[in-house]
Design a protein around this motif. Sequence first.
Motif, PDB file in Angstrom:
ATOM      1  N   PHE A 177     -13.938  -5.548 -22.642  1.00 18.16           N
ATOM      2  CA  PHE A 177     -15.130  -6.398 -22.638  1.00 18.16           C
ATOM      3  C   PHE A 177     -15.903  -6.291 -23.929  1.00 18.16           C
ATOM      4  N   LYS A 178     -15.934  -5.138 -24.544  1.00 20.44           N
ATOM      5  CA  LYS A 178     -16.750  -4.958 -25.738  1.00 20.44           C
ATOM      6  C   LYS A 178     -16.233  -3.778 -26.529  1.00 20.44           C
ATOM      7  N   THR A 179     -16.540  -3.746 -27.804  1.00 19.19           N
ATOM      8  CA  THR A 179     -16.320  -2.555 -28.608  1.00 19.19           C
ATOM      9  C   THR A 179     -17.610  -1.747 -28.591  1.00 19.19           C
ATOM     10  N   ARG A 180     -18.595  -2.228 -29.325  1.00 15.67           N
ATOM     11  CA  ARG A 180     -19.894  -1.567 -29.320  1.00 15.67           C
ATOM     12  C   ARG A 180     -20.994  -2.552 -28.977  1.00 15.67           C
ATOM     13  N   HIS A 181     -21.018  -3.661 -29.676  1.00 11.86           N
ATOM     14  CA  HIS A 181     -22.023  -4.666 -29.358  1.00 11.86           C
ATOM     15  C   HIS A 181     -21.561  -6.064 -29.736  1.00 11.86           C
ATOM     16  N   VAL A 182     -20.449  -6.194 -30.464  1.00 17.96           N
ATOM     17  CA  VAL A 182     -20.079  -7.495 -31.004  1.00 17.96           C
ATOM     18  C   VAL A 182     -19.703  -8.466 -29.902  1.00 17.96           C
ATOM     19  N   ASP A 183     -18.753  -8.073 -29.037  1.00 15.90           N
ATOM     20  CA  ASP A 183     -18.227  -9.012 -28.067  1.00 15.90           C
ATOM     21  C   ASP A 183     -19.208  -9.279 -26.927  1.00 15.90           C
ATOM     22  N   LEU A 184     -20.042  -8.310 -26.610  1.00  9.55           N
ATOM     23  CA  LEU A 184     -21.072  -8.557 -25.600  1.00  9.55           C
ATOM     24  C   LEU A 184     -22.040  -9.617 -26.099  1.00  9.55           C
ATOM     25  N   GLN A 185     -22.450  -9.496 -27.353  1.00 13.76           N
ATOM     26  CA  GLN A 185     -23.340 -10.505 -27.927  1.00 13.76           C
ATOM     27  C   GLN A 185     -22.636 -11.856 -28.000  1.00 13.76           C
ATOM     28  N   LYS A 186     -21.330 -11.833 -28.250  1.00 10.25           N
ATOM     29  CA  LYS A 186     -20.564 -13.076 -28.289  1.00 10.25           C
ATOM     30  C   LYS A 186     -20.547 -13.741 -26.917  1.00 10.25           C
ATOM     31  N   ALA A 187     -20.394 -12.931 -25.867  1.00 12.26           N
ATOM     32  CA  ALA A 187     -20.401 -13.484 -24.512  1.00 12.26           C
ATOM     33  C   ALA A 187     -21.760 -14.086 -24.175  1.00 12.26           C
ATOM     34  N   TYR A 188     -22.831 -13.386 -24.555  1.00  8.69           N
ATOM     35  CA  TYR A 188     -24.169 -13.906 -24.287  1.00  8.69           C
ATOM     36  C   TYR A 188     -24.436 -15.193 -25.069  1.00  8.69           C
ATOM     37  N   LEU A 223     -25.328 -18.775 -23.502  1.00  6.97           N
ATOM     38  CA  LEU A 223     -26.560 -19.449 -23.911  1.00  6.97           C
ATOM     39  C   LEU A 223     -26.279 -20.882 -24.330  1.00  6.97           C
ATOM     40  N   GLY A 224     -25.188 -21.103 -25.068  1.00  4.25           N
ATOM     41  CA  GLY A 224     -24.817 -22.465 -25.436  1.00  4.25           C
ATOM     42  C   GLY A 224     -24.505 -23.323 -24.222  1.00  4.25           C
TER      43      GLY A 224
END
Length: 546
Positions: free
Chosen positions: A445-456, A460-461
């Motif tokens: 799901f995530k490494t540290r914060h990149v992919d989580l922010q990508k999912a959000y 949002l879009g």
Amino acid sequence: MADAETGRLCTQITESHFGPLAASVASALLTRGRLSLGQLVRFTGLKTRTVRLAILVLLQHNILWYSQTDEEGEMLEFNTSECLMRLRFGKFVWQAQDLFGTSGAEIVQLLLDHGKLRPPDILSKLSVFDTKSSSIYAQTLHKLVTAAYLKPSTILSHNSPRDKRIKYEAEEKAKISGFPTAKELREAKETAEARLKREEEEAEKAGLKQKPKAQISHRSSKRKTGDGEVVDDEVYFRVNFQKFNIHIRNKLIEIAVGERFNESATEVIRATLKATEAKQKSLADIRSDPTSTSAIAMHIDDEDNLGVGIVTSSKKPSNASLVKDYLLMMSSADNPTPIGRAASFVSLVENKIRVEFETINRRLRRRVLEAVTRERHGDDGVRILRLLLDVGKMDEKQVSKVAMMANKDVRPLLSALSSDFIISTQEVPRSADRNPTRTFYLWYFKTRHVDLQKAYSTLLGSLYKTLYNISIRRQAEREDPILKAVLTKRERSDVAQNEDLLSRLERDVLHEWENKRKKMTVLEMRVEEAVFVLRDLDTGENNYDL
């Protein structure tokens, strides 16, 4: 320059609030980035005078940023966050009504309608029919300014903060001699951020000024310094959205506590937020200021029976002891582990209570993510999502084994979640040639914060697209010829006074339209609440561990 979904929504909002000409200017800025007046005239195809008037209107309502540089000259940039905030104007007026009464709601609504005004203009427009109410509006205006619900609009607020941040960072980097290290670059960025924040705080202090000494009586001179302050008549004021957004966040926290525990716990967390509400300045606060149990108990009515929601050993415990028990429960005192702290609402340190905003924000954002995942991919999708959040990278067979699902059901779910940018894959080659047949593919799901922010960002879009569709649907329903004729007839003065002049068919058409509009409004409010959680409660933390 905004993405496609945000641009379409902002253009639609601008058209509904300011008309098609202003929407044409907004669309050009949203699709092409910052432009000059001449470029706007060329890209919109409108007359120079029309474009200039549209720019003045949008600047008056703080929707455009203005900048002037030696390289580009006078440039204009669209402020998407200010435009999207217009979807909450109804909530802001309702909150002002609840906090400051009718006079406060009227002042806030007037400023939302005009963008920014000076105090004499506000009082003259509101007390035009009743001169006796001028003092009431003046007192309410002073309360709104003192409590930071209104803030001064200065030249600084019309410039893009991104430009100023880049400028200040360049000035700090120029002071570094030689090749800058990573530490020096980070310190330069932090110094620029602190300078920008300091300038904003100093600019917002311009709304109040000291009374002349002749107007301060001997009795009032013994009071606090704030009693001798009056609203500066030469300053333009605008609504401070951050202060109203704090109330929206606090309400979401109350709802989350009620869903997790009970109504009595909701009363306690509401009192805790009330005790620290005056010092809550921004949504970016990691936690609230410390407060005591006695201060919290003062905001709870004696009539409230907190003992209903908790079992105690004593027969009639006091409210103070019950408040302490609820706070211990909401701080996960019985589970002092990382999992317990991640599930807490407050923290207790040396008999001081703090509301952990950052922890709650993460949990609220994760709840929105799980809700969208459940709607699109069902409960099995949420199960896989939670598994990858807790464990980390896993092979397809491991996901199937741990989640206790058939491999034929897991494979399409993983592909569907990946196509929605909710999860990602990590390649682990077993040979140097990176042959796919000799490569492990781990889902995560995530490494540290990149992919989580990508999912959000992806969610949002999608929510922006939903808000745009709701607005278009409302506009299309209103353009129906039969409904349009009935609405035009209802605006007549005789029909407005007596709706019995409408036929039964016309009343049925109006009733059906009101039901449709109410449903679309409720849906829009729910989607906008999810947008608030994903966008406004993003404190920009570097660690997105949930």
